[in-house]
Motif scaffolding. Structure first.
Motif, short mmCIF file in Angstrom:
data_model
loop_
_atom_site.label_atom_id
_atom_site.label_comp_id
_atom_site.label_asym_id
_atom_site.label_seq_id
_atom_site.Cartn_x
_atom_site.Cartn_y
_atom_site.Cartn_z
N THR A 12 0.71 -1.10 0.07
CA THR A 12 -0.08 -0.05 -0.12
C THR A 12 0.89 1.25 0.08
N VAL A 13 0.28 2.51 -0.05
CA VAL A 13 0.99 3.78 -0.33
C VAL A 13 0.30 4.78 0.37
N ILE A 14 0.81 5.77 1.13
CA ILE A 14 0.20 7.08 1.72
C ILE A 14 0.53 8.02 0.82
N PHE A 15 -0.17 8.75 0.33
CA PHE A 15 0.02 10.09 -0.33
C PHE A 15 -0.32 11.23 0.81
N LEU A 16 0.66 11.95 1.07
CA LEU A 16 0.32 13.02 2.27
C LEU A 16 -0.06 14.26 1.41
N THR A 92 2.49 20.15 -21.86
CA THR A 92 3.43 20.65 -20.51
C THR A 92 2.43 20.00 -19.42
N LEU A 93 1.12 19.96 -19.58
CA LEU A 93 0.43 19.89 -18.57
C LEU A 93 0.11 18.36 -18.24
N LYS A 94 0.29 17.49 -16.94
CA LYS A 94 0.24 16.13 -16.76
C LYS A 94 -1.19 16.02 -16.08
N ALA A 95 -1.60 14.65 -16.07
CA ALA A 95 -2.71 14.61 -15.09
C ALA A 95 -2.47 14.29 -13.93
N SER A 96 -1.38 14.01 -13.42
CA SER A 96 -1.09 13.97 -12.01
C SER A 96 0.34 13.87 -11.83
N LYS A 97 0.94 14.09 -10.69
CA LYS A 97 2.37 14.25 -10.18
C LYS A 97 2.80 12.63 -10.30
N PRO A 98 3.97 12.85 -11.11
CA PRO A 98 4.69 11.21 -11.13
C PRO A 98 5.00 10.54 -9.70
N LEU A 99 4.47 9.53 -9.45
CA LEU A 99 4.92 8.54 -8.32
C LEU A 99 6.40 8.79 -8.12
N THR A 100 6.77 8.95 -6.88
CA THR A 100 8.24 8.80 -6.59
C THR A 100 8.86 7.18 -6.71
N LYS A 101 9.84 7.16 -7.05
CA LYS A 101 10.52 6.03 -7.20
C LYS A 101 10.61 5.32 -5.75
N LYS A 115 -0.19 2.68 -13.91
CA LYS A 115 0.49 3.35 -13.19
C LYS A 115 0.98 3.36 -11.70
N TYR A 116 -0.19 2.42 -11.14
CA TYR A 116 -0.02 2.21 -9.82
C TYR A 116 0.15 0.84 -9.63
N ALA A 117 0.36 -0.07 -10.36
CA ALA A 117 0.54 -1.47 -10.01
C ALA A 117 1.83 -1.77 -9.16
N GLU A 118 2.90 -0.97 -9.39
CA GLU A 118 4.20 -1.16 -8.68
C GLU A 118 3.96 -0.52 -7.29
N VAL A 119 3.87 -1.68 -6.23
CA VAL A 119 3.60 -1.10 -4.89
C VAL A 119 4.62 -1.13 -3.87
N GLU A 120 5.13 -0.18 -3.26
CA GLU A 120 6.16 -0.33 -2.32
C GLU A 120 5.62 -0.78 -1.11
N ILE A 121 6.66 -1.83 -0.42
CA ILE A 121 6.18 -2.42 0.77
C ILE A 121 6.84 -1.44 1.91
N ILE A 122 6.04 -0.67 2.76
CA ILE A 122 6.76 0.25 3.54
C ILE A 122 7.05 -0.36 5.02
N ASP A 123 6.08 -1.30 5.37
CA ASP A 123 6.34 -1.80 6.77
C ASP A 123 5.05 -2.74 6.95
N GLU A 124 5.13 -3.43 8.14
CA GLU A 124 4.07 -4.49 8.46
C GLU A 124 3.37 -4.14 9.68
N GLN A 125 2.88 -2.86 9.72
CA GLN A 125 2.37 -2.69 11.06
C GLN A 125 0.91 -3.01 11.18
N LEU A 126 0.23 -3.42 10.04
CA LEU A 126 -1.03 -3.94 10.00
C LEU A 126 -1.06 -5.61 9.45
N LYS A 127 0.24 -6.21 9.84
CA LYS A 127 0.19 -7.67 9.55
C LYS A 127 -0.62 -8.34 10.51
#
Length: 349
Positions: A12-16, A92-101, A115-127
């Motif tokens: 999952t990802v969190i966008f602040l 020059t105008l894009k639909a959304s900000k590119p995801l950070t690597k 666009k969103y298929a690659e998901v970074e594993i941040i932690d396991e706090q909800l394991k």
């Protein structure tokens, strides 16, 4: 690797992002912004299109330019001047900000879209936590339908997009997540107008029936079968909908639970309190009128996991519509729901 017809795991990802301010990309503009006066009944869509700017491309730039002048839920005040963004240079105008690597390990989950298929594993706090996410309606039933300018807004498309974003958030922090309503080709979308279709299915790959009772029973059975598989785990069923009321009724996000479930009531209040805190933080003085109550809803009453049913707003109200049609607002809805569910897990596991 995501396997079709199997549950989605641990990503999952969190966008602040702020819920009603949104973030905006860098725009290459050909001219300095000009000012126009809002007329009675104007929303951002109508103001932009009347001045020759496609709303889907310029809405977030407009909000960024005018964030100090806007009312609740990015509403306009008749008679007030607003800045129009200069026209963009071609391409020059894009639909959304590119995801950070991603910096950590990743998984590829196709249901989130290319666009969103690659998901970074941040932690396991909800394991150990299992979430059954039910986006309202789908298949032959679009749910509530409204107009926004020339667009037709369908409840099932906007509820599904928020639900996907929530799923991605939960998964990235170790949860096991089942998308009960599924669309193999929509993915997370960053457009304002989400084109409706009827190809959603019920987990794992069942055609959604037209008959309402059969449809509700189908998704209830899907949740209950999965519940049995994870018996003994922390489990939640979260149903996400968009309400339909009179055009003049502006409402905040509100929550239902089963009258027999004290745990469901507690979870609903945690979610409500999270939204209250976010509004107090990001829009001091705005106030928040979201509620928690019981309601005799089929899926809430008949699913085995603790259940919370969420209404995101009134699809017919101009201000509420900004909550759905602006992509960063949909992400913020998912972020805030995620934070509430994390608190629910920590206090109930």
């Amino acid at each position: 690797m995501f396997e079709p017809n199997l549950h989605i795991k641990k990503y999952t990802v969190i966008f602040l992002t702020f819920f009603l301010a949104g973030t905006v990309n860098s725009f290459s503009l050909l001219a300095q912004p000009t000012e126009v006066v809002a007329q009675k009944g104007d929303g951002i869509y109508r103001l932009l299109t009347r001045n020759g700017l496609p709303a889907t491309e310029y809405m977030e730039a407009f909000i960024e330019l005018n964030k100090e002048r806007l009312g609740p839920d990015n509403s306009l005040f008749a008679g007030r001047k607003y800045k129009l963004p200069g026209r963009k240079a071609e391409g020059t105008l894009k639909a959304s900000k590119p995801l950070t690597k991603p910096k950590g390990p990743t998984r590829n989950i196709e249901i989130f879209g290319k666009k969103y298929a690659e998901v970074e594993i941040i932690d396991e706090q909800l394991k150990g936590a299992v979430f059954h996410l039910v986006a309202g309606h789908g298949g032959p039933d679009p749910g509530a339908v409204a107009k926004y300018g020339d667009w037709q807004l369908c409840e099932d498309e906007y509820a599904y997009d928020v639900t996907l974003r929530l799923a991605r958030n939960l998964i990235q922090h170790g949860a096991t997540v089942y998308m009960i309503t599924r669309d193999k080709n929509d993915g997370i979308r960053d457009e304002s107008y989400l084109r409706p279709d009827k190809d959603e299915v019920c987990y794992p790959n069942q055609k959604i029936p037209l008959n309402q009772i059969r449809r509700l029973r189908q998704r209830t059975d899907a949740v209950n079968d999965l519940y049995k598989k994870h018996r003994g785990s922390f489990q939640r069923m979260v149903a996400i909908h968009v309400d339909s009321r009179s055009h003049g009724e502006n409402i905040d996000v509100f929550f239902y639970h089963d009258k027999r479930s004290k745990t469901g009531e507690k979870a609903a209040h945690i979610l409500k309190n999270t939204f209250q805190q976010k509004y107090d933080q990001h829009q001091p003085g705005r106030g928040y009128s979201g509620t928690v109550s019981t309601r005799n809803l089929y899926v809430v009453k008949n699913t085995y996991p603790v259940a919370v049913y969420i209404e995101l707003g009134n699809i017919n109200h101009r201000r509420d519509q900004q909550r759905f049609i602006i992509p960063s607002n949909r992400q913020a809805l998912a972020n805030w729901l995620f934070e509430g569910l994390v608190e629910d897990y920590k206090t109930n596991k």
